[in-house]
Design a protein around this motif. Structure first.
Motif, PDB file in Angstrom:
ATOM      1  N   LYS A 165      20.136  11.576 -27.357  1.00 20.31           N
ATOM      2  CA  LYS A 165      19.927  12.494 -26.235  1.00 20.31           C
ATOM      3  C   LYS A 165      18.823  12.013 -25.307  1.00 20.31           C
ATOM      4  CE  LYS A 165      21.723  16.778 -28.195  1.00 20.31           C
ATOM      5  NZ  LYS A 165      21.427  18.147 -28.681  1.00 20.31           N
ATOM      6  N   THR A 166      17.977  11.123 -25.795  1.00 19.72           N
ATOM      7  CA  THR A 166      16.905  10.609 -24.931  1.00 19.72           C
ATOM      8  C   THR A 166      17.387   9.488 -24.014  1.00 19.72           C
ATOM      9  OG1 THR A 166      16.216   9.004 -26.612  1.00 19.72           O
ATOM     10  CG2 THR A 166      15.152  11.169 -26.665  1.00 19.72           C
ATOM     11  N   ILE A 167      18.579   8.974 -24.293  1.00 24.91           N
ATOM     12  CA  ILE A 167      19.113   7.866 -23.490  1.00 24.91           C
ATOM     13  C   ILE A 167      19.571   8.374 -22.125  1.00 24.91           C
ATOM     14  CG2 ILE A 167      20.907   6.092 -23.366  1.00 24.91           C
ATOM     15  CD1 ILE A 167      20.877   6.016 -26.417  1.00 24.91           C
ATOM     16  N   ASP A 168      19.246   7.646 -21.079  1.00 18.86           N
ATOM     17  CA  ASP A 168      19.667   7.999 -19.713  1.00 18.86           C
ATOM     18  C   ASP A 168      21.033   7.375 -19.458  1.00 18.86           C
ATOM     19  OD1 ASP A 168      20.008   8.508 -17.045  1.00 18.86           O
ATOM     20  OD2 ASP A 168      17.978   7.928 -16.461  1.00 18.86           O
ATOM     21  N   TYR A 169      22.074   8.147 -19.774  1.00 20.64           N
ATOM     22  CA  TYR A 169      23.432   7.617 -19.648  1.00 20.64           C
ATOM     23  C   TYR A 169      23.829   7.419 -18.187  1.00 20.64           C
ATOM     24  CZ  TYR A 169      23.862   8.540 -24.604  1.00 20.64           C
ATOM     25  OH  TYR A 169      23.668   8.524 -25.959  1.00 20.64           O
ATOM     26  N   GLN A 170      23.272   8.222 -17.288  1.00 19.53           N
ATOM     27  CA  GLN A 170      23.562   8.026 -15.866  1.00 19.53           C
ATOM     28  C   GLN A 170      23.113   6.634 -15.420  1.00 19.53           C
ATOM     29  OE1 GLN A 170      21.868  12.087 -14.653  1.00 19.53           O
ATOM     30  NE2 GLN A 170      23.010  11.467 -12.842  1.00 19.53           N
ATOM     31  N   ASN A 257      33.694   0.904  -3.012  1.00 18.84           N
ATOM     32  CA  ASN A 257      33.773   2.221  -3.663  1.00 18.84           C
ATOM     33  C   ASN A 257      33.037   2.232  -5.006  1.00 18.84           C
ATOM     34  OD1 ASN A 257      35.254   3.329  -1.578  1.00 18.84           O
ATOM     35  ND2 ASN A 257      37.241   2.924  -2.533  1.00 18.84           N
ATOM     36  N   LEU A 258      33.166   1.129  -5.764  1.00 20.23           N
ATOM     37  CA  LEU A 258      32.471   1.056  -7.057  1.00 20.23           C
ATOM     38  C   LEU A 258      30.959   1.053  -6.862  1.00 20.23           C
ATOM     39  CD1 LEU A 258      34.682  -1.470  -9.063  1.00 20.23           C
ATOM     40  CD2 LEU A 258      34.330   0.956  -9.573  1.00 20.23           C
ATOM     41  N   GLU A 259      30.474   0.314  -5.855  1.00 21.51           N
ATOM     42  CA  GLU A 259      29.040   0.274  -5.595  1.00 21.51           C
ATOM     43  C   GLU A 259      28.532   1.640  -5.150  1.00 21.51           C
ATOM     44  OE1 GLU A 259      28.689  -2.868  -2.782  1.00 21.51           O
ATOM     45  OE2 GLU A 259      28.431  -4.433  -4.306  1.00 21.51           O
ATOM     46  N   ASN A 260      29.300   2.297  -4.307  1.00 24.38           N
ATOM     47  CA  ASN A 260      28.917   3.651  -3.865  1.00 24.38           C
ATOM     48  C   ASN A 260      28.931   4.634  -5.048  1.00 24.38           C
ATOM     49  OD1 ASN A 260      28.585   2.838  -1.215  1.00 24.38           O
ATOM     50  ND2 ASN A 260      30.694   3.334  -0.631  1.00 24.38           N
ATOM     51  N   PHE A 261      29.938   4.456  -5.905  1.00 25.90           N
ATOM     52  CA  PHE A 261      30.032   5.324  -7.071  1.00 25.90           C
ATOM     53  C   PHE A 261      28.826   5.119  -8.003  1.00 25.90           C
ATOM     54  CE2 PHE A 261      31.643   5.958 -11.487  1.00 25.90           C
ATOM     55  CZ  PHE A 261      31.755   7.345 -11.425  1.00 25.90           C
ATOM     56  N   ALA A 262      28.424   3.852  -8.162  1.00 26.56           N
ATOM     57  CA  ALA A 262      27.269   3.556  -9.011  1.00 26.56           C
ATOM     58  C   ALA A 262      25.995   4.173  -8.436  1.00 26.56           C
ATOM     59  CB  ALA A 262      27.109   2.046  -9.165  1.00 26.56           C
ATOM     60  N   LYS A 263      25.826   4.101  -7.114  1.00 22.74           N
ATOM     61  CA  LYS A 263      24.659   4.721  -6.483  1.00 22.74           C
ATOM     62  C   LYS A 263      24.705   6.238  -6.599  1.00 22.74           C
ATOM     63  CE  LYS A 263      24.152   0.994  -3.090  1.00 22.74           C
ATOM     64  NZ  LYS A 263      24.262   0.646  -1.635  1.00 22.74           N
ATOM     65  N   ASP A 264      25.894   6.788  -6.418  1.00 20.76           N
ATOM     66  CA  ASP A 264      26.056   8.239  -6.473  1.00 20.76           C
ATOM     67  C   ASP A 264      25.741   8.779  -7.865  1.00 20.76           C
ATOM     68  OD1 ASP A 264      26.834  10.720  -5.198  1.00 20.76           O
ATOM     69  OD2 ASP A 264      28.612  10.662  -6.507  1.00 20.76           O
ATOM     70  N   LEU A 265      26.039   7.974  -8.895  1.00 22.95           N
ATOM     71  CA  LEU A 265      25.748   8.404 -10.272  1.00 22.95           C
ATOM     72  C   LEU A 265      24.262   8.677 -10.487  1.00 22.95           C
ATOM     73  CD1 LEU A 265      27.964   6.139 -12.564  1.00 22.95           C
ATOM     74  CD2 LEU A 265      28.033   8.620 -12.410  1.00 22.95           C
ATOM     75  N   TRP A 271      26.806  14.928 -11.090  1.00 28.48           N
ATOM     76  CA  TRP A 271      27.001  13.993 -12.215  1.00 28.48           C
ATOM     77  C   TRP A 271      25.939  14.195 -13.301  1.00 28.48           C
ATOM     78  CZ3 TRP A 271      31.063  11.622 -13.682  1.00 28.48           C
ATOM     79  CH2 TRP A 271      32.033  11.215 -12.780  1.00 28.48           C
ATOM     80  N   GLU A 272      24.721  14.528 -12.877  1.00 31.19           N
ATOM     81  CA  GLU A 272      23.659  14.795 -13.862  1.00 31.19           C
ATOM     82  C   GLU A 272      24.057  15.959 -14.766  1.00 31.19           C
ATOM     83  OE1 GLU A 272      18.885  15.898 -14.005  1.00 31.19           O
ATOM     84  OE2 GLU A 272      19.912  15.636 -12.079  1.00 31.19           O
ATOM     85  N   GLU A 273      24.591  17.019 -14.160  1.00 30.81           N
ATOM     86  CA  GLU A 273      25.019  18.178 -14.946  1.00 30.81           C
ATOM     87  C   GLU A 273      26.162  17.806 -15.894  1.00 30.81           C
ATOM     88  OE1 GLU A 273      26.025  21.052 -12.052  1.00 30.81           O
ATOM     89  OE2 GLU A 273      23.926  21.543 -11.536  1.00 30.81           O
TER      90      GLU A 273
END
Length: 413
Positions: A165-170, A257-265, A271-273
Motif C-alpha cells: 500500500k505504500t507503493i506509488d502505483y500511479q 496519446n500514450l505520453e499524454n496518458f502517462a502524464k495524466d496518470l 486516476w488517483e481515486e
C-alpha cells in the motif's frame, strides 16, 4: 556420607575437646598428688592445667555460641548466626556491594579483560568452529520449529499489505509507460498486432456483408458483395499503410496519446481515486493470505531442507562466515580493540547498574536459608579454624595461669 570438610571439622573438634580433658586429668592428678606427697613443681603444673581448663571452656563457649546454644541452654547472646541471620544477610550484601562492586575496585579488573583474545583462540580450533556452527543451526531449527505457522502467515499478509500500500502505483505505471514509449516497445507491439489485424479484416468480408444485410437489406441486395469487399480492402490497405510507413500519423498519434496518458496518470485526481480504490479492494490481508500461506510454506520447506543438508548453500555460507569471523578476530587489531572496548564498557556499566540487585540477591538468599542450615554451612567452612582458637585458648590459658602462679610464688609467698 560425610564430606572431607565434615571429617576435618570432627577431627579438630576431637583434638580441642581431648586437650581440655587432658588438662582436667592433669589437674585432678596434681590435686591428688599434692595431698599425698606435695612437691613444689606440682603447684606449677596444677596452675597450668587449671588455667588451661578455664581457657578451653571459655573459648569453647565463645565458639559454640556463634552456631548454637551451648549445651542446648538458651543463654542470652548465644546462637548468634541463627538469631541474626537476616542482619547477617543484609550486612553481607552491603559489604559485597561497597567493597567489591565499587567503580574503584571494578575498573582495574575490567580494563584487563581481553574477551576477544579468548574468543579468537577458541575459534581458531576447527572443533570449536564446528561446535559453534552446529549450535547456530540447532538454534535456527528450534526457532523455525517453534514458530506458529498461523501467526507467521498472518504477519506476512499484514506486512505485505502494508508494504504494497505504500507503493506509488500511479508513478510506477506512468514511468512504465514512458519507458515503453522511449524504447519503442509500443511500436513493436503495434507492428506485431497489425499483420494479424489485417488478416482478420480480410477474413471478415462475409461477416461484414451479413451485418450490412441485417441493417441495410435493400443496399445489400443491390451491391452488398461489392461494398463489403471494398470496405475490407480499404481497411486492409489502411492497415498496410500503417505497417509500411514508419512515420504514419497513427503511429505518431499512438505515441502522443500514450505520453499524454502517462502524464495524466500523475496529475489526475480521478486516476488517483481509482488507484486508491484498487489498493483498498485488492491489497488487503485477506486477499494476500493465500499468497502468504504459499510463500511461508515455500520458505519454511527451503530452510528446513537447507538446515538438514550438510552440503547446502546455507551450511557453506555459515561455515564460511564463521571462518571469516575467526580470521578477523585474529588479524584485525582495530576490530579487536573496538570490540574489547565495547565489551569492557558494557560490563562496567552493567555491574554498576546492577550492584543493588546483587546486594538484594545476597540478602534474600541468606534470609531464605533456614537458620540451622546457615549455621551448619558457616561452621563447616570456618569451624576447623575456630577449633584452633579452642586449642590456643587452652594452651595460652595454661601459660597465663603458670605465669600468675610463678609471679605469686616469687613475689608474694
Amino acid at each position: 556420607m560425610r564430606t572431607e570438610k565434615e571429617k576435618q571439622l570432627r577431627k579438630h573438634k576431637r583434638i580441642a575437646t581431648g586437650l581440655f580433658f587432658l588438662m582436667a586429668v592433669v589437674y585432678g592428678l596434681m590435686v591428688y598428688l599434692r595431698h599425698i606427697s606435695p612437691q613444689t613443681w606440682m603447684g606449677y603444673v596444677e596452675a597450668f592445667s587449671e588455667a588451661g581448663m578455664v581457657g578451653a571452656l571459655a573459648d569453647w563457649f565463645a565458639v559454640t555460641a556463634l552456631f548454637r546454644h551451648p549445651l542446648g541452654i538458651p543463654i542470652p547472646h548465644t546462637n548468634l548466626i541463627e538469631r541474626k541471620k537476616n542482619d547477617l544477610g543484609r550486612n553481607l550484601g552491603s559489604f559485597v556491594k561497597t567493597n567489591f562492586l565499587s567503580p574503584k575496585n571494578i575498573r582495574p579488573y575490567i580494563e584487563k579483560l581481553d574477551v576477544i583474545k579468548f574468543v579468537s583462540d577458541w575459534l581458531n580450533k576447527p572443533s570449536s568452529r564446528e561446535v559453534l556452527g552446529a549450535e547456530i543451526l540447532n538454534l535456527m531449527k528450534k526457532i523455525i520449529h517453534d514458530l506458529d505457522d498461523e501467526e507467521v502467515r498472518g504477519f506476512l499478509a499484514r506486512k505485505g499489505s502494508e508494504i504494497l500500500k505504500t507503493i506509488d502505483y500511479q508513478k510506477i505505471t506512468s514511468s512504465g509507460i514512458h519507458y515503453l514509449v522511449e524504447k519503442g516497445e509500443h511500436i513493436k507491439l503495434l507492428e506485431t498486432i497489425l499483420p494479424q489485424l489485417r488478416e482478420y479484416v480480410e477474413e471478415s468480408e462475409q461477416m461484414i456483408r451479413e451485418r450490412i444485410s441485417e441493417n441495410k437489406p435493400f443496399i445489400a441486395f443491390l451491391a452488398g458483395k461489392r461494398i463489403s469487399r471494398e470496405m475490407t480492402d480499404g481497411i486492409a490497405k489502411f492497415i498496410e499503410e500503417i505497417e509500411q510507413d514508419k512515420n504514419h500519423f497513427v503511429r505518431q498519434k499512438l505515441t502522443e496519446n500514450l505520453e499524454n496518458f502517462a502524464k495524466d496518470l500523475l496529475i489526475s485526481t480521478n486516476w488517483e481515486e481509482k488507484f486508491m480504490q484498487l489498493k483498498t479492494d485488492l491489497i488487503s490481508p485477506e486477499n494476500l493470505s493465500e499468497y502468504a500461506d504459499d510463500a511461508w510454506e515455500s520458505v519454511k520447506k527451503m530452510l528446513e531442507e537447507n538446515l538438514e543438508n550438510p552440503n547446502s548453500g546455507l551450511h557453506h555460507y555459515l561455515n564460511k562466515n564463521i571462518q571469516k569471523l575467526s580470521e578477523s578476530l585474529e588479524n584485525d587489531e582495530e576490530l579487536k580493540l573496538r570490540l574489547n572496548k565495547w565489551i569492557r564498557h558494557f560490563l562496567y556499566r552493567m555491574i554498576l547498574k546492577n550492584s543493588e540487585e546483587v546486594q538484594t540477591l545476597i540478602s534474600k538468599t541468606v534470609a531464605g536459608w533456614e537458620g540451622k542450615e546457615l549455621s551448619n554451612k558457616l561452621e563447616l567452612e570456618v569451624g576447623k579454624d575456630l577449633q584452633f582458637i579452642r586449642i590456643n585458648g587452652t594452651l595460652v590459658g595454661g601459660l597465663v595461669g603458670l605465669v600468675i602462679h610463678t609471679v605469686t610464688q616469687l613475689f608474694i609467698s
